[in-house]
Write a protein that holds these residues in place. Structure first.
Motif, mmCIF file in Angstrom:
data_model
loop_
_atom_site.group_PDB
_atom_site.id
_atom_site.type_symbol
_atom_site.label_atom_id
_atom_site.label_comp_id
_atom_site.label_asym_id
_atom_site.label_seq_id
_atom_site.Cartn_x
_atom_site.Cartn_y
_atom_site.Cartn_z
ATOM 1 N N LYS A 186 0.786 -1.301 0.181
ATOM 2 C CA LYS A 186 0.007 -0.042 -0.143
ATOM 3 C C LYS A 186 0.819 1.414 0.100
ATOM 4 O O LYS A 186 0.460 2.478 -0.490
ATOM 5 C CB LYS A 186 -1.032 0.024 1.204
ATOM 6 C CG LYS A 186 -2.103 1.065 1.042
ATOM 7 C CD LYS A 186 -3.078 0.838 2.213
ATOM 8 C CE LYS A 186 -4.189 1.605 2.234
ATOM 9 N NZ LYS A 186 -5.218 1.447 1.083
ATOM 10 N N CYS A 189 1.116 1.917 -3.644
ATOM 11 C CA CYS A 189 -0.063 2.161 -4.479
ATOM 12 C C CYS A 189 -1.175 2.420 -3.397
ATOM 13 O O CYS A 189 -1.950 1.471 -3.038
ATOM 14 C CB CYS A 189 -0.361 0.948 -5.274
ATOM 15 S SG CYS A 189 -1.957 1.135 -6.101
ATOM 16 N N LYS A 191 -4.101 3.259 -3.339
ATOM 17 C CA LYS A 191 -5.488 2.800 -3.449
ATOM 18 C C LYS A 191 -5.549 1.156 -3.276
ATOM 19 O O LYS A 191 -6.683 0.773 -3.186
ATOM 20 C CB LYS A 191 -5.994 3.105 -4.797
ATOM 21 C CG LYS A 191 -5.481 2.401 -5.806
ATOM 22 C CD LYS A 191 -5.920 2.811 -7.422
ATOM 23 C CE LYS A 191 -5.537 1.800 -8.332
ATOM 24 N NZ LYS A 191 -5.769 2.328 -9.785
ATOM 25 N N THR A 193 -6.018 -2.285 -2.043
ATOM 26 C CA THR A 193 -6.826 -3.007 -0.915
ATOM 27 C C THR A 193 -6.647 -4.613 -1.426
ATOM 28 O O THR A 193 -6.002 -5.068 -2.443
ATOM 29 C CB THR A 193 -8.407 -2.748 -0.910
ATOM 30 O OG1 THR A 193 -8.914 -3.367 -2.237
ATOM 31 C CG2 THR A 193 -8.778 -1.257 -0.985
#
Length: 332
Positions: A186, A189, A191, A193
């Motif tokens: 994370k 990146c 975003k 999940t």
């Protein structure tokens, strides 16, 4: 040749049932099929098949804080799992088992999210020199599995406090702590999940193998068989293994991993032996343990026991030779 690929998206978070399901999938795997199994464990330390629980994990703290201790079927080192981590398992018959191709599924999925990850060392995937995935392997009856972690948004302080990695192992990686060696995806990146990573991995699996992936449905799984394996994985004997009263202990770290040899010696003979290791080869330590039991307690005899273990590949030959040389140097 792989003729069909399938995906099992599993959402239970009990580590013992998840490991049991993994072994069930391996046992039932049809020829020509490759499976990607995606799963998560809650608040769990998972140790390698041949590791010493008490050396690898702050067990009392883990239990006090409601965590689980689990032992997997593969070799390698201890890892921490929580719901910020996604586990993957590739399962295939030996003739279709391709670690590079399987790792490419992961690297390709991350590349599409502009995360530039690479293979590193004996079993890691890294980004910017920090580990986000440790991989391990297991072979059984002509079938093999390759599994590992994917740190998406793991609680790094928890990882650090539950895992008790030796200073020698940390030095071999050129770092001062577990925390400084690992990273969450994370961070690269925002975003990302776990659910998004699941989707990207399935898409990459299909792209790399060139097939559409058929889902494995829960009704296809014989849960009675899974429950039998569940009993094994949650048993005290599997999780903790044998604990012997040792009159001799020898530890060393090689390029392929660490080894700890414990022996109970009576009348010049080794009455009991225990061999612990984070080596990637899952079977060799227990084979060496069996070879030591009943041996004379001497460097020559113990070295010969190491050299008489099954040596099925370059790694096991290297392990046998290195351990034999180490024992000869002890001049017992």
């Amino acid at each position: 040749m792989v003729k069909r690929i399938r995906v099992l998206q599993w959402y239970e978070t009990n580590p013992y049932r998840n490991l049991a399901l993994e072994e069930y999938l391996l046992d039932q795997l049809p020829a020509g099929e490759c499976i990607l199994y995606l799963w998560q464990n809650r608040h769990t330390v998972v140790i390698g098949r041949n590791q010493n629980v008490w050396k690898e994990c702050s067990l009392a703290l883990l239990e006090e804080e409601g965590g689980y201790l689990a032992r997997r079927s593969s070799g390698g080192g201890a890892v921490y799992h929580d719901l910020g981590n996604l586990n993957f398992t590739f399962l295939a018959h030996d003739e279709d088992f391709d670690v590079e191709k399987q790792q490419e599924v992961i690297l390709n999925a991350l590349k599409k999210m502009k995360i530039c990850a690479v293979k590193s060392g004996r079993n890691d995937l890294t980004v910017n020199g920090c580990k986000f995935s440790g991989n391990a392997f297991y072979h059984k009856g002509g079938r093999s599995l390759h599994h590992g972690t994917l740190l998406v948004d793991v609680n790094i302080p928890s990882l650090s406090k539950y895992l008790t990695v030796s200073s020698e192992k940390l030095r071999s990686h050129g770092v001062s702590s577990v925390r400084s060696r690992v990273t969450n995806l994370k961070n690269y990146c925002p975003k990302l999940t776990v659910d998004l990573l699941r989707q990207r991995l399935v898409g990459s699996f299909e792209e790399i193998y060139g097939f559409s992936a058929a889902p494995i449905l829960e009704q296809e799984i014989c849960m009675q068989e899974v429950e039998k394996l569940y009993e094994k994985y949650c048993s005290q004997s599997w999780k903790f293994g044998r604990k012997i009263t040792a009159s001799y202990t020898l530890e060393h770290r090689f390029a392929w991993g660490g080894i700890q040899i414990k022996a109970l010696v009576k009348g010049g003979l080794i009455k009991e032996a225990a061999v612990f290791s984070d080596a990637m080869q899952a079977q060799w330590p227990s084979q060496f343990e069996q070879a030591l039991t009943g041996s004379l307690f001497s460097s020559q005899a113990m070295a010969q026991a190491a050299l008489q273990t099954p040596q099925t590949d370059e790694l096991t030959r290297k392990m046998a030779e290195d351990v034999a040389q180490l024992l000869l140097e002890q001049r017992l």
